[in-house]
Design a protein around this motif. Sequence first.
Motif, PDB file in Angstrom:
ATOM      1  N   SER A   1       2.472  44.764  -2.939  1.00 15.28           N
ATOM      2  CA  SER A   1       1.004  44.702  -2.965  1.00 15.28           C
ATOM      3  C   SER A   1       0.463  45.558  -2.067  1.00 15.28           C
ATOM      4  CB  SER A   1       0.450  43.344  -2.864  1.00 15.28           C
ATOM      5  OG  SER A   1      -1.032  43.327  -2.742  1.00 15.28           O
TER       6      SER A   1
ATOM      7  N   ILE B   1      -3.934  44.797  -8.607  1.00 18.70           N
ATOM      8  CA  ILE B   1      -4.467  43.676  -9.281  1.00 18.70           C
ATOM      9  C   ILE B   1      -3.216  42.780  -9.488  1.00 18.70           C
ATOM     10  CG2 ILE B   1      -5.576  42.386 -11.227  1.00 18.70           C
ATOM     11  CD1 ILE B   1      -7.668  44.586 -11.086  1.00 18.70           C
ATOM     12  N   ARG B   2      -2.207  43.419 -10.352  1.00 22.13           N
ATOM     13  CA  ARG B   2      -0.921  42.868 -10.845  1.00 22.13           C
ATOM     14  C   ARG B   2      -0.187  42.461  -9.718  1.00 22.13           C
ATOM     15  NH1 ARG B   2       2.733  43.304 -15.177  1.00 22.13           N
ATOM     16  NH2 ARG B   2       4.288  41.549 -14.811  1.00 22.13           N
TER      17      ARG B   2
ATOM     18  N   GLN C   1      -1.282  41.474  -6.657  1.00 21.60           N
ATOM     19  CA  GLN C   1      -2.049  40.487  -6.146  1.00 21.60           C
ATOM     20  C   GLN C   1      -1.802  39.092  -7.071  1.00 21.60           C
ATOM     21  OE1 GLN C   1      -5.798  42.042  -5.587  1.00 21.60           O
ATOM     22  NE2 GLN C   1      -5.278  42.768  -3.431  1.00 21.60           N
ATOM     23  N   LEU C   2      -1.934  39.374  -8.267  1.00 15.66           N
ATOM     24  CA  LEU C   2      -1.768  38.307  -9.101  1.00 15.66           C
ATOM     25  C   LEU C   2      -0.587  37.529  -9.002  1.00 15.66           C
ATOM     26  CD1 LEU C   2      -2.844  36.521 -11.618  1.00 15.66           C
ATOM     27  CD2 LEU C   2      -2.023  38.698 -13.110  1.00 15.66           C
ATOM     28  N   GLU C   3       0.599  38.262  -8.933  1.00 19.46           N
ATOM     29  CA  GLU C   3       1.922  37.671  -9.035  1.00 19.46           C
ATOM     30  C   GLU C   3       2.177  36.764  -7.602  1.00 19.46           C
ATOM     31  OE1 GLU C   3       4.001  37.505 -11.330  1.00 19.46           O
ATOM     32  OE2 GLU C   3       2.864  38.781 -12.628  1.00 19.46           O
TER      33      GLU C   3
ATOM     34  N   THR D   1      -0.194  35.427  -6.056  1.00 15.74           N
ATOM     35  CA  THR D   1      -1.197  34.344  -6.246  1.00 15.74           C
ATOM     36  C   THR D   1      -0.323  33.243  -7.085  1.00 15.74           C
ATOM     37  OG1 THR D   1      -2.979  35.443  -5.946  1.00 15.74           O
ATOM     38  CG2 THR D   1      -3.287  33.372  -6.863  1.00 15.74           C
ATOM     39  N   ARG D   2       0.496  33.707  -8.152  1.00 15.64           N
ATOM     40  CA  ARG D   2       1.114  32.723  -9.082  1.00 15.64           C
ATOM     41  C   ARG D   2       2.133  32.459  -8.135  1.00 15.64           C
ATOM     42  NH1 ARG D   2       2.355  35.658 -14.766  1.00 15.64           N
ATOM     43  NH2 ARG D   2       3.271  33.590 -14.985  1.00 15.64           N
TER      44      ARG D   2
END
Length: 477
Positions: free
Chosen positions: A173, A193-194, A196-198, A200-201
């Motif tokens: 990130s 975004i991708r 950061q999304l991973e 968060t997941r």
Amino acid sequence: MSLIYKKLGEIYTQYILIVVMSFIGISAAVYAAEPVQTLSLEEAVYLSQSNDPWLVSNQFQQDAIKSESIAAGTLPDPKISVGLANLSINTFDFGQEAMTQLKIGVTQMFPRGDSLSLRQQQLELTAEQYPFLRQDRRAKLSVTTAQIWFDIYKTQESIALIERNRNLFEQLSDVAKAGYSSALGKSNQQDIIRAQLEVTRLEDKLTVLAQEENMLKQKLSEWVGKAFVGEYRREYEQDYELSFSTFTVPNTLPQIKLINSNLYLDEEKSPNYQQSLYEAFSDHPLLLALEQRIESSRKGVELTKQLYKPEWGLNAGYSYRGDDPMGNSRDDLLSIGVSFDLPIFTSSKQDKQVQAAISQSESIKTEKWLLLRNMMASYGTAKAQFLKLEQRQKLYNDFLLPQMQDQADASLTAYTNDKGDFAEVVRSLIAQLNTQLDALAINVDLQKLKVQLNYFFTPNVGPVSISHKSYVDGEVK
């Protein structure tokens, strides 16, 4: 080299370093967070067997039946009678009538045939089943405790594995952000975004796993905890106190030794497979306890047959008589007698009672075959799962894990050389993480099944017989 390439080079180096470190079992994050208290599998099994109130209750039940058997082999207490006979109600003069007597008698009953001996033997046989029941209980405690312990191990190692990968995604990130802000970078907002999304997941997965780990630890407390132990164990020392909010399990996967491995052949290759399985199960504590119940029921049939024999009674009495009105003494009297019953109308009573005892004994015999069928079916189900998991373990170790490693390395290399995109790097790393988690679950489930399978051969070795090997990133070392 631009900033993004420099960052990617650092990430790639760190990624390889993480993989190398994982193979030698070093994880600074795990060691830094490791609490002081650790609970090994052997300790968990020991605590569950040491603190189990059922075992204490079972011992009391056996002691009670043993005491009852001693009492059952003893003659009934004699009966004493004291009375005044033939006293004149006109004068109430003890010496007026010759028939007036002060009587003292004793009666002793003798049960039918060998009833005392047979009843004592029946209770002794009943008491002898309890040690086998305790042995089975200890085996079941080992299985239950080990199953929960392995689940805790799986969640703990899953958390450690995700933590290592989360650091990598956080660095990705940062690289995406740096590349997006750099004029020479090829990252776009979607990459940021991708990434950061991973991250968060992964954080969500960690939260779920932490919740599961806490629940499993509380579940384990039912078996290894010491709550109220002092209430049912008089000689008790608080030698080991475990904090269920902070303890951890070792990061080494215990390897359970499989008992009677020759029985894991295909049934088609062994014509006497069922007979071999029956012989292997014949020493199981549950079957031995049932055999004791069968023997006890046979004694019950013999005991019921004593109803055809008479019950005897012996009575003796002494009668004191006062002097006659002239002052002459009268002889005292002694009475002796025998009583017995005549079981001659047996068709509606004794015959039916004996038939009932025989039917009860036969019904207990059928429980043995029901238990054996259940054990064979349960063993076969667990064995089928075990053999398929072994195939999956080999597939993961020989193909999937190396291929996922190669794919992750290739995607990072391609992206570093401007021949791949950021999304492919993320996908390959996620796929590798999921594969490692699946491999971890397979290796842990194999050990759980070994414990479950070993339960069927409890007298030979306990269900938990361990040789330690390390587990790292989906592989047993």
